[in-house]
Structure formats: C-alpha cells, structure tokens
Design an enzyme around this catalytic site. Structure first.
Site, PDB file in Angstrom:
ATOM      1  N   HIS A 133       0.838  -1.203   0.000  1.00  0.00           N
ATOM      2  CA  HIS A 133       0.000   0.000   0.000  1.00  0.00           C
ATOM      3  C   HIS A 133       0.872   1.251   0.000  1.00  0.00           C
ATOM      4  CE1 HIS A 133      -3.244  -2.771   1.178  1.00  0.00           C
ATOM      5  NE2 HIS A 133      -4.076  -1.834   0.769  1.00  0.00           N
ATOM      6  N   LYS A 137      -1.267   5.051   4.372  1.00  0.00           N
ATOM      7  CA  LYS A 137      -2.215   4.141   5.028  1.00  0.00           C
ATOM      8  C   LYS A 137      -1.868   4.023   6.513  1.00  0.00           C
ATOM      9  CE  LYS A 137      -4.281  -0.463   4.544  1.00  0.00           C
ATOM     10  NZ  LYS A 137      -5.652   0.077   4.584  1.00  0.00           N
TER      11      LYS A 137
END
Length: 249
Positions: A133, A137
């Site tokens: 990611h 995040k």
C-alpha cells in the site's frame, strides 16, 4: 432510489463514494458529512444507507451513532478488532432491524482472490500473504490481508492441515505478523495504491494469486453492491463475498 449519506465525504475514499452515488442511476446523495459535522443529522427520514469511510479512531463511534439512529451502515474503514465487533453486535441487539456491513476490501478482484485462496489452501504445504500500500495508510497489515490470512488459516484448519513449515531460529529476525498460522508482510511504498499477493508453495511448485487496485475507483462497484444489498441482512455482515454468487469454499 436509494438515499445514501456519506460519512467522511471529503476523504480520499469518501469523495469517490460521493461521485459514485451521484453517477449511479438507482442511488441519490442525501447528506455528505465530514470531520466536525453532526452525524446525528443522518436518520431514517433522509437516509436509507450510510456509507462510513473515515479512520479507525472514529469509525466505531460513527457506526454506533448510526445504529442508534436506526440507519443501515456500509463500512469501508478498516482496523476492526474482535473487541470492536463485539461492541457493534451488542448495540445491534437493541436495533434488530438495522444492518451493518463491513468490508475488508471492496475490490471485486481482491474478494475473488481471497475466495480462490480458500480453495487452494488445503492443497499447499506453505502459504504467505504480502500486501502493498501507499505510505499514507494508517494500519498495517491491512484489513484485507488480515481477513485473507484468517480465511486461509480457517480453510487449513478445516482440512486438518499441519502447521506451515518454518525453521527460522535466529533472534531478532522478522517474518511478518502471524495471523492464524499464516505470515503476513506489509509493504508501504510511494507509488502503490492497494495490492496483495497470496503465495502458496509445495515441493517443486508455486501458486501466486495477485490482485491489484491501481485507482480508488476500482472499489466503487463493490461499494454500490453493498449499498444495494444493505437491507437484505439485518445484523452484522462481514465481507463482500456475502453479496456475490460464490459457492462455499
């Protein structure tokens, strides 16, 4: 028309949800709330379904408030623990007609990859999960990876599989978080959006199941699917697969 309110409407995901609701033929935007707005404004007189896309620190209170107002909720925020889920279930006991749907991931490709993984789990000696990611995040490993590893672990347990082999012995080593016997590795890298690899291994062979979401728009068909089914199942439902035509793995 399904009246949809969005909580976290100015966020990275919430703004896409607002656009998707406005563009769909069978949904209309009721309220678009963000940090500092009064969530009690969302009620059955103006909303059929509320979509909650905020941050883990706020999600529980938001969902509880929506349940107390007798509003069905579709939740995209991750970071749910068993303790938080228990609290949601307890509140739902007082509102038996309300539905709360939580999705570890709304991408159809990711949901299918997890489904395929539960089928493959009993046929391979080794299994690991790697998720990639963007560095903004806030949780690691992702809710998707956590859910995927748990599903693989459950499938292996059901098939009476032995523990995954691992002879790591030296102190200070890192093998990722272990979830139900499955190692999960979280990568945070600029340029990534949301990606997951599920690795299976046997002597002489490997199976890789990979799902890539290159843009947040990839989640919107899943969000709308959950919105359309929000009133189907009162109580707590977890996983978009519950609304897809998938057989039991």
């Amino acid at each position: 028309m399904i009246r949809v309110s969005v909580v976290g409407a100015k966020g990275r995901m919430g703004s896409h949800v607002v656009d998707a609701v406005n563009e769909a033929e069978d949904t209309q935007l009721a309220l678009a709330l963000d940090a500092g707005d009064d969530i009690s404004a969302i009620n059955p007189s103006n909303t059929d379904v509320a979509v909650e896309f905020t941050v883990p620190a706020s999600a529980l209170n938001n969902v509880v408030a929506l349940i107390e107002n007798d509003v069905n909720v579709v939740v995209g925020t991750t970071g749910w623990t068993e303790e938080k889920l228990v609290q949601i279930k307890q509140v739902l006991l007082r509102h038996p007609n309300v539905s709360v749907f939580i999705a570890p991931n709304f991408a159809v490709s990711t949901v299918l990859s997890e489904y395929f993984a539960t089928i493959a789990a009993e046929y391979f000696e080794s299994a690991e999960v790697i998720e990639f990611h963007h560095p903004d995040k806030v949780d690691a490993p992702s809710g998707t990876a956590f859910h995927t590893a748990a599903a693989i672990g459950a499938a292996r347990k059901k098939a009476s599989m032995p523990e995954i082999p691992d002879n790591t012995q030296f102190d200070g080593g890192s093998r990722g978080q272990v979830i139900d016997g499955v190692h999960v590795h979280a990568v945070r890298l600029r340029g990534m959006n949301a990606h997951q690899e599920i690795l299976f291994g046997n002597p002489g062979e490997q199976l890789v199941i990979r799902a890539d979401s290159f843009d947040r728009k990839s989640f919107m068909p899943g969000v709308l699917l959950a919105v359309r089914h929000a009133s189907d199942k009162p109580g707590l439902t977890i996983g978009l697969d519950k609304y897809m035509n998938l057989g039991a793995a």
